[in-house]
Design a protein around this motif. Structure first.
Motif, PDB file in Angstrom:
ATOM      1  N   GLU A 164       0.928  -1.219   0.050  1.00 33.44           N
ATOM      2  CA  GLU A 164      -0.107  -0.090  -0.103  1.00 33.44           C
ATOM      3  C   GLU A 164       1.000   1.330  -0.043  1.00 33.44           C
ATOM      4  O   GLU A 164       0.461   2.204  -0.294  1.00 33.44           O
ATOM      5  N   THR A 165       1.994   1.266   0.508  1.00 35.14           N
ATOM      6  CA  THR A 165       2.955   2.281   0.619  1.00 35.14           C
ATOM      7  C   THR A 165       3.682   2.655  -0.733  1.00 35.14           C
ATOM      8  O   THR A 165       3.742   3.702  -1.195  1.00 35.14           O
ATOM      9  N   ILE A 166       4.335   1.682  -1.302  1.00 39.37           N
ATOM     10  CA  ILE A 166       5.013   1.797  -2.394  1.00 39.37           C
ATOM     11  C   ILE A 166       4.471   0.677  -3.406  1.00 39.37           C
ATOM     12  O   ILE A 166       4.599  -0.322  -3.208  1.00 39.37           O
ATOM     13  N   ARG A 167       3.677   1.235  -4.376  1.00 39.55           N
ATOM     14  CA  ARG A 167       2.874   0.458  -5.248  1.00 39.55           C
ATOM     15  C   ARG A 167       3.386   0.344  -6.689  1.00 39.55           C
ATOM     16  O   ARG A 167       3.640   1.405  -7.039  1.00 39.55           O
ATOM     17  N   VAL A 168       3.542  -1.011  -6.989  1.00 38.99           N
ATOM     18  CA  VAL A 168       4.151  -0.996  -8.571  1.00 38.99           C
ATOM     19  C   VAL A 168       3.100  -1.836  -9.111  1.00 38.99           C
ATOM     20  O   VAL A 168       2.655  -3.086  -8.803  1.00 38.99           O
ATOM     21  N   THR A 169       2.480  -1.589 -10.253  1.00 38.25           N
ATOM     22  CA  THR A 169       1.409  -2.011 -11.120  1.00 38.25           C
ATOM     23  C   THR A 169       2.044  -3.003 -12.106  1.00 38.25           C
ATOM     24  O   THR A 169       3.446  -2.949 -12.270  1.00 38.25           O
ATOM     25  N   PRO A 170       1.236  -3.908 -12.437  1.00 35.76           N
ATOM     26  CA  PRO A 170       1.767  -4.939 -13.599  1.00 35.76           C
ATOM     27  C   PRO A 170       2.478  -4.244 -14.857  1.00 35.76           C
ATOM     28  O   PRO A 170       3.422  -4.933 -15.433  1.00 35.76           O
ATOM     29  N   ASP A 171       2.070  -3.100 -15.198  1.00 35.99           N
ATOM     30  CA  ASP A 171       2.768  -2.471 -16.361  1.00 35.99           C
ATOM     31  C   ASP A 171       3.841  -1.595 -15.968  1.00 35.99           C
ATOM     32  O   ASP A 171       4.535  -0.907 -16.912  1.00 35.99           O
ATOM     33  N   GLY A 172       4.291  -1.654 -14.613  1.00 38.70           N
ATOM     34  CA  GLY A 172       5.607  -1.117 -14.208  1.00 38.70           C
ATOM     35  C   GLY A 172       5.192   0.212 -13.626  1.00 38.70           C
ATOM     36  O   GLY A 172       6.399   0.848 -13.458  1.00 38.70           O
ATOM     37  N   GLU A 173       4.200   0.826 -13.526  1.00 37.23           N
ATOM     38  CA  GLU A 173       4.080   2.179 -12.832  1.00 37.23           C
ATOM     39  C   GLU A 173       4.201   2.218 -11.413  1.00 37.23           C
ATOM     40  O   GLU A 173       3.933   1.335 -10.949  1.00 37.23           O
ATOM     41  N   VAL A 174       5.253   3.277 -10.759  1.00 34.92           N
ATOM     42  CA  VAL A 174       5.521   3.180  -9.433  1.00 34.92           C
ATOM     43  C   VAL A 174       4.982   4.420  -8.599  1.00 34.92           C
ATOM     44  O   VAL A 174       5.249   5.455  -9.487  1.00 34.92           O
ATOM     45  N   SER A 175       4.385   4.229  -7.634  1.00 34.83           N
ATOM     46  CA  SER A 175       3.632   5.411  -6.924  1.00 34.83           C
ATOM     47  C   SER A 175       4.188   5.157  -5.596  1.00 34.83           C
ATOM     48  O   SER A 175       4.078   3.999  -4.929  1.00 34.83           O
ATOM     49  N   ILE A 176       4.304   6.244  -4.640  1.00 34.39           N
ATOM     50  CA  ILE A 176       4.647   6.447  -3.404  1.00 34.39           C
ATOM     51  C   ILE A 176       3.638   6.978  -2.413  1.00 34.39           C
ATOM     52  O   ILE A 176       2.919   8.109  -2.949  1.00 34.39           O
ATOM     53  N   LYS A 177       3.082   6.429  -1.357  1.00 32.23           N
ATOM     54  CA  LYS A 177       2.502   7.195  -0.459  1.00 32.23           C
ATOM     55  C   LYS A 177       3.296   7.962   0.349  1.00 32.23           C
ATOM     56  O   LYS A 177       4.087   7.573   1.073  1.00 32.23           O
ATOM     57  N   LEU A 178       2.992   9.269   0.180  1.00 30.66           N
ATOM     58  CA  LEU A 178       3.928  10.426   1.028  1.00 30.66           C
ATOM     59  C   LEU A 178       3.441  10.548   2.320  1.00 30.66           C
ATOM     60  O   LEU A 178       2.231  10.472   2.844  1.00 30.66           O
ATOM     61  N   PRO A 179       4.509  10.949   3.337  1.00 30.92           N
ATOM     62  CA  PRO A 179       4.338  11.122   4.668  1.00 30.92           C
ATOM     63  C   PRO A 179       3.518  12.439   4.865  1.00 30.92           C
ATOM     64  O   PRO A 179       3.449  13.314   3.777  1.00 30.92           O
ATOM     65  N   VAL A 180       2.864  12.480   5.881  1.00 35.25           N
ATOM     66  CA  VAL A 180       1.977  13.549   6.245  1.00 35.25           C
ATOM     67  C   VAL A 180       2.491  15.132   6.018  1.00 35.25           C
ATOM     68  O   VAL A 180       2.071  15.928   5.155  1.00 35.25           O
ATOM     69  N   PRO A 181       3.786  15.115   6.676  1.00 37.27           N
ATOM     70  CA  PRO A 181       4.358  16.625   6.042  1.00 37.27           C
ATOM     71  C   PRO A 181       4.690  16.821   4.938  1.00 37.27           C
ATOM     72  O   PRO A 181       4.842  18.189   4.343  1.00 37.27           O
TER      73      PRO A 181
END
Length: 542
Positions: A216-233
């Motif tokens: 849930e924090t660092i998510r990588v989809t099957p097509d290779g897209e990378v997204s990060i859950k940023l900390p609150v600040p």
């Protein structure tokens, strides 16, 4: 033989239980790098403060103190990030405790050796198992001072161990010490600072089964897209919904990519870590996950098709193939490597040598590889081999622990088992019983090749020597079968031995009798006469 130590039982090493793959984050924009640096610096500061609090707790750590630390971290990040940081802190503290115990053990070994050598007369020669006395009064005095220094260090280390105090450097002690040797490291102050800060960043997240794509924090989809859950600040830096930042880079794992894709599509846990290689200026994403422990095959099954015995040396692996009866087959094989240079070069050399060893073992058709359970902890101390600096460097350079773990992991992928044996006397007995008999004008046998045979025979459950002791009361086989080459169910095992052929050419056999009579000569002069002289009766002349 009464002075020999008891040998440990051979066993099949358990297989690996984890997997890690890595890919480069290419084509990152300037904004992507700014966000990654900000996230790494923020979470790295939280990890440093948490490690400081954990070290202050010492042996008083409990579930309540852990929960309090996690609540404090959650306010500055999120619950999942706080959990990843506290888990990493606990792992680092536990590693420091293990290193502290090893340091105490090393000090104790040095103190024991010094006390023994100081108790001996000057100039007394040592033995194979213990060093001798010192050569001069000056050396004896200097070693007595060193003994006092080691005893002080040992007492301080034991006191810290009992108090639960550890010494940890986030970012690594090696990088920290490089600050005082920038010229030798060929670094400027700014370059060192960048490396130091990058090593202390924290951009990692543990996997969660049941969550989308396994994290849930660092998510990588099957097509290779990378997204990060940023900390609150840092939520104001998000470029997508729910406080997430999506990178422009795409990843695709060339190694184990299908296995990774199967896991994330089934929403199974996958842990990720993002780090910066300052030397190359590249960002990398590492994915790791756990697998069910690979069930090791029984020892008898591993021995069924023979064994490859491997002797580990400072610059090569000496391997020899043996059949299931313990007989050497074919020629010795050597797989060289060079352990000079950087740690990265070490790893590449070891990996390349192990790859060639495993490929050869598969080609010859064996099911297992026999190795020694090496541990040079007591041999690495300078007190035992003080004058033999090159020898100490030699045994310190052999990567025993890392080698075993890597060989087990790589062999498991090819269906090969690793049989671990006791290393006692393998080189000595191998050279004694196998080096000379197998040396021919076309085969050069080294001591290490003979040690590989000894290791393989011990892994197969056979004694190292080629034959057992002779019968006690005479030279016949009435006291029992003499050889140790055949298995219990083999035909002809209990039969008498064939006559020996260990005699000079043209010499008589062991029985002293010729196998056949002398043949007739083929020359006329020496040919035996076949005439028979018969005396007839006197003729009557009257």
């Amino acid at each position: 033989m009464g002075g020999l130590r008891k040998l440990a039982t051979s066993f099949v090493a358990p297989g690996p239980c984890g997997v890690a793959v890595r890919d480069r984050l290419k084509h990152l924009t300037a904004q992507d790098e700014r966000v990654l640096r900000a996230v790494g610096a923020h979470q790295g500061a939280l990890a440093s403060s948490d490690l400081k609090a954990r070290c202050a707790d010492g042996l008083e750590h409990s579930a309540d103190t852990w929960a309090a630390r996690k609540r404090d971290l959650t306010k500055e990040s999120s619950s999942r990030i706080a959990g990843a940081i506290t888990k990493a802190t606990h792992d680092q503290w536990a590693l420091a405790r293990r290193c502290q115990a090893a340091h105490i053990q090393n000090l104790a070994a040095g103190i024991k050796t010094l006390r023994h050598r100081l108790s001996l007369p000057l100039g007394e020669k040592g033995t194979k198992h213990a060093a001798g006395g010192y050569q001069s009064k000056n050396e004896w005095f200097r070693k007595s001072r060193r003994l006092a220094a080691l005893e002080d260090r040992h007492a301080a280390a034991v006191a810290e161990w009992r108090a639960g105090r550890v010494r940890v450097v986030r970012g690594g002690k090696r990088v920290l010490n490089t600050r005082h040797h920038l010229t030798e490291a060929r670094l400027t102050k700014d370059q060192w600072r960048e490396r130091w800060e990058a090593e202390r960043w924290f951009i990692a997240a543990d996997g969660e089964s049941g969550k989308r794509f396994g994290n849930e924090t660092i998510r990588v989809t099957p097509d290779g897209e990378v997204s990060i859950k940023l900390p609150v600040p840092l939520a104001h830096l998000a470029n997508t919904r729910h406080g997430r930042y999506t990178l422009t880079a795409r990843v695709g794992f060339a190694h184990r990519g299908a296995e990774w894709a199967d896991r994330i599509e089934a929403n199974r846990a996958v842990a990720y870590r993002i780090h910066l290689d300052t030397g190359r200026g590249r960002w990398y994403l590492t994915a790791s996950w756990q697998r069910p422990v690979i069930q090791t095959i029984p020892l008898e099954t591993a021995r069924a098709r023979g064994m490859v015995g491997v002797d580990t040396n400072a610059d090569h692996f000496a391997a020899y193939r043996l059949d299931r009866h313990g007989n050497p087959v074919g020629e010795p094989h050597r797989f060289g490597y060079d352990l000079s240079g950087t740690t990265t070069h070490h790893d590449a050399q070891i990996r390349h040598a192990l790859t060639r060893l495993i490929n050869w073992a598969k080609c010859v058709g064996v099911a297992a590889i026999g190795i020694e359970d090496l541990d040079f902890t007591t041999e690495k101390t300078r007190e035992k081999h003080g004058r033999r600096k090159r020898f100490r460097q030699l045994i310190s350079g052999i990567p025993t622990g890392k080698l075993k773990a890597r060989l087990v992991s790589m062999a498991a992928e090819h269906g090969l088992a690793i049989v671990v044996v006791d290393p006692a006397y393998t080189s000595l007995w191998g050279a004694q019983h196998w080096q000379k008999p197998l040396t021919t004008p076309h085969r050069k046998m080294s001591r290490h090749d003979a040690a590989g045979i000894a290791i393989g025979r011990r892994a197969l459950g056979h004694p190292i020597r080629r034959r057992t002791a002779p019968p006690p009361h005479d030279r016949s086989d009435r006291a029992g079968h003499r050889t140790a080459q055949a298995g219990p169910g083999d035909r002809g095992r209990e039969g008498t031995r064939p006559p020996t052929t260990d005699r000079p050419p043209g010499g008589p056999p062991p029985s002293g009798k010729r196998k056949r009579g002398t043949s007739a000569s083929k020359t006329v002069r020496d040919a035996p006469s076949t005439q028979q002289w018969v005396q007839d009766s006197l003729m009557c002349t009257g």
